[in-house]
Design a protein around this motif. Structure first.
Motif, PDB file in Angstrom:
ATOM      1  N   VAL A 291      19.989  93.813 -19.359  1.00  0.00           N
ATOM      2  CA  VAL A 291      19.325  92.815 -18.511  1.00  0.00           C
ATOM      3  C   VAL A 291      19.529  93.156 -17.042  1.00  0.00           C
ATOM      4  N   ASP A 292      20.774  93.465 -16.656  1.00  0.00           N
ATOM      5  CA  ASP A 292      21.065  93.846 -15.270  1.00  0.00           C
ATOM      6  C   ASP A 292      20.271  95.086 -14.865  1.00  0.00           C
ATOM      7  N   ASP A 293      20.183  96.057 -15.775  1.00  0.00           N
ATOM      8  CA  ASP A 293      19.484  97.301 -15.455  1.00  0.00           C
ATOM      9  C   ASP A 293      17.978  97.078 -15.309  1.00  0.00           C
ATOM     10  N   ILE A 294      17.419  96.210 -16.141  1.00  0.00           N
ATOM     11  CA  ILE A 294      15.994  95.893 -16.028  1.00  0.00           C
ATOM     12  C   ILE A 294      15.704  95.241 -14.682  1.00  0.00           C
ATOM     13  N   ILE A 295      16.539  94.270 -14.296  1.00  0.00           N
ATOM     14  CA  ILE A 295      16.368  93.606 -12.995  1.00  0.00           C
ATOM     15  C   ILE A 295      16.485  94.623 -11.870  1.00  0.00           C
ATOM     16  N   ASP A 296      17.475  95.516 -11.976  1.00  0.00           N
ATOM     17  CA  ASP A 296      17.718  96.520 -10.939  1.00  0.00           C
ATOM     18  C   ASP A 296      16.521  97.463 -10.789  1.00  0.00           C
ATOM     19  N   ILE A 297      15.946  97.886 -11.902  1.00  0.00           N
ATOM     20  CA  ILE A 297      14.778  98.770 -11.866  1.00  0.00           C
ATOM     21  C   ILE A 297      13.598  98.069 -11.203  1.00  0.00           C
ATOM     22  N   LEU A 298      13.369  96.815 -11.572  1.00  0.00           N
ATOM     23  CA  LEU A 298      12.248  96.060 -10.999  1.00  0.00           C
ATOM     24  C   LEU A 298      12.457  95.790  -9.504  1.00  0.00           C
ATOM     25  N   ILE A 299      13.704  95.553  -9.096  1.00  0.00           N
ATOM     26  CA  ILE A 299      14.003  95.392  -7.671  1.00  0.00           C
ATOM     27  C   ILE A 299      13.659  96.668  -6.917  1.00  0.00           C
ATOM     28  N   SER A 300      14.046  97.807  -7.471  1.00  0.00           N
ATOM     29  CA  SER A 300      13.848  99.099  -6.796  1.00  0.00           C
ATOM     30  C   SER A 300      12.375  99.383  -6.531  1.00  0.00           C
ATOM     31  N   ILE A 301      11.529  99.207  -7.565  1.00  0.00           N
ATOM     32  CA  ILE A 301      10.115  99.541  -7.352  1.00  0.00           C
ATOM     33  C   ILE A 301       9.426  98.498  -6.475  1.00  0.00           C
ATOM     34  N   THR A 302       9.925  97.258  -6.507  1.00  0.00           N
ATOM     35  CA  THR A 302       9.341  96.208  -5.659  1.00  0.00           C
ATOM     36  C   THR A 302       9.725  96.423  -4.198  1.00  0.00           C
ATOM     37  N   GLN A 303      10.968  96.803  -3.944  1.00  0.00           N
ATOM     38  CA  GLN A 303      11.398  97.104  -2.579  1.00  0.00           C
ATOM     39  C   GLN A 303      10.612  98.281  -2.003  1.00  0.00           C
ATOM     40  N   LYS A 304      10.419  99.315  -2.820  1.00  0.00           N
ATOM     41  CA  LYS A 304       9.672 100.490  -2.352  1.00  0.00           C
ATOM     42  C   LYS A 304       8.230 100.123  -2.029  1.00  0.00           C
ATOM     43  N   ALA A 305       7.599  99.328  -2.906  1.00  0.00           N
ATOM     44  CA  ALA A 305       6.216  98.917  -2.654  1.00  0.00           C
ATOM     45  C   ALA A 305       6.119  98.074  -1.385  1.00  0.00           C
ATOM     46  N   THR A 306       7.113  97.209  -1.164  1.00  0.00           N
ATOM     47  CA  THR A 306       7.136  96.365   0.036  1.00  0.00           C
ATOM     48  C   THR A 306       7.206  97.219   1.295  1.00  0.00           C
ATOM     49  N   MET A 307       8.116  98.181   1.311  1.00  0.00           N
ATOM     50  CA  MET A 307       8.266  99.056   2.480  1.00  0.00           C
ATOM     51  C   MET A 307       7.009  99.888   2.691  1.00  0.00           C
ATOM     52  N   ASP A 308       6.430 100.400   1.606  1.00  0.00           N
ATOM     53  CA  ASP A 308       5.213 101.206   1.718  1.00  0.00           C
ATOM     54  C   ASP A 308       4.073 100.397   2.333  1.00  0.00           C
ATOM     55  N   ILE A 309       3.956  99.133   1.922  1.00  0.00           N
ATOM     56  CA  ILE A 309       2.876  98.285   2.450  1.00  0.00           C
ATOM     57  C   ILE A 309       3.060  98.035   3.940  1.00  0.00           C
ATOM     58  N   PHE A 310       4.287  97.714   4.366  1.00  0.00           N
ATOM     59  CA  PHE A 310       4.526  97.432   5.775  1.00  0.00           C
ATOM     60  C   PHE A 310       4.343  98.669   6.649  1.00  0.00           C
ATOM     61  N   LEU A 311       4.659  99.830   6.099  1.00  0.00           N
ATOM     62  CA  LEU A 311       4.568 101.060   6.887  1.00  0.00           C
ATOM     63  C   LEU A 311       3.183 101.703   6.797  1.00  0.00           C
ATOM     64  N   CYS A 312       2.394 101.328   5.775  1.00  0.00           N
ATOM     65  CA  CYS A 312       1.053 101.906   5.598  1.00  0.00           C
ATOM     66  C   CYS A 312       0.063 100.786   5.251  1.00  0.00           C
TER      67      CYS A 312
END
Length: 205
Positions: free
Chosen positions: A157-178
């Protein structure tokens, strides 16, 4: 975090100070933020500022904490609306963050924060402290429909949450920068969520 003196101020005055802080972080990078400009815009003395905040890092963490509370409220509402579907909840987190960060009054602030290496390496590490991380994970664990997930151990459960956090954070940064590539980034993110969902859900769900 701000002192008790700040929290005891009238709401109108607090709002004016917060707006001055956000405007300054939107105007320049973290290293160039001017306390003098903030106190001038907020119509307070420099001495008063240091009665409220320790330094510019302290005031930025406070602004981020307010945003964190809004995200937590969004998560609770999304779990309720989506019957505990963690994948839909993360899509709602990205939607909320994108709408917040690309609104006219917040866009420059968010771009400066997400593109500043000093903020990422120093302020964000202090902001994302252990207690805040625990609060975030506990909220998810309290609302996820565990029986729908393909789990081999409780730690999954912790690992699933961690994986989803990682790709969501990356998408957030990508959107703000591009910002010009926002639609493509969202499409790629939704595809990743769909792939993860296929692998993480039980086959009969």
């Amino acid at each position: 975090m701000p002192t008790e003196t700040f929290f005891n101020l009238p709401q109108e005055k607090k709002n004016k100070i917060i707006m001055a802080i956000k405007n300054e972080f939107a105007r320049v990078s973290f290293d160039k933020v001017s306390i003098n400009k903030i106190v001038q815009d907020a119509n307070i003395s420099r001495g008063s500022f240091y009665m409220y905040f320790e330094d510019k890092k302290d005031m930025l963490i406070y602004v981020l904490s307010n945003y964190h509370e809004e995200v937590m409220s969004t998560i609770k509402e999304s779990f309720k609306d989506n019957n505990g579907d963690i994948f839909e909840v993360f899509k709602d987190i990205l939607k909320f963050t994108t709408n917040f960060g690309t609104s006219k009054e917040n866009i420059a602030f968010c771009i400066n924060i997400f593109s500043d290496q000093t903020v990422q390496n120093d302020v964000m590490l202090q902001f994302a402290n252990r207690s805040r991380q625990k609060e975030f994970f506990d909220l998810f664990k309290d609302h996820i429909h565990i029986n729908t997930l393909n789990l081999q151990s409780p730690k999954d459960v912790d690992d699933i949450i961690d994986i989803l956090i990682s790709i969501t954070q990356k998408a957030t940064m990508d959107i703000f920068l591009c910002l010009g590539e926002k639609d493509e980034i969202l499409e790629a993110y939704n595809n990743k969520i769909a792939i993860l969902k296929r692998g993480m859900l039980k086959e009969n769900i």
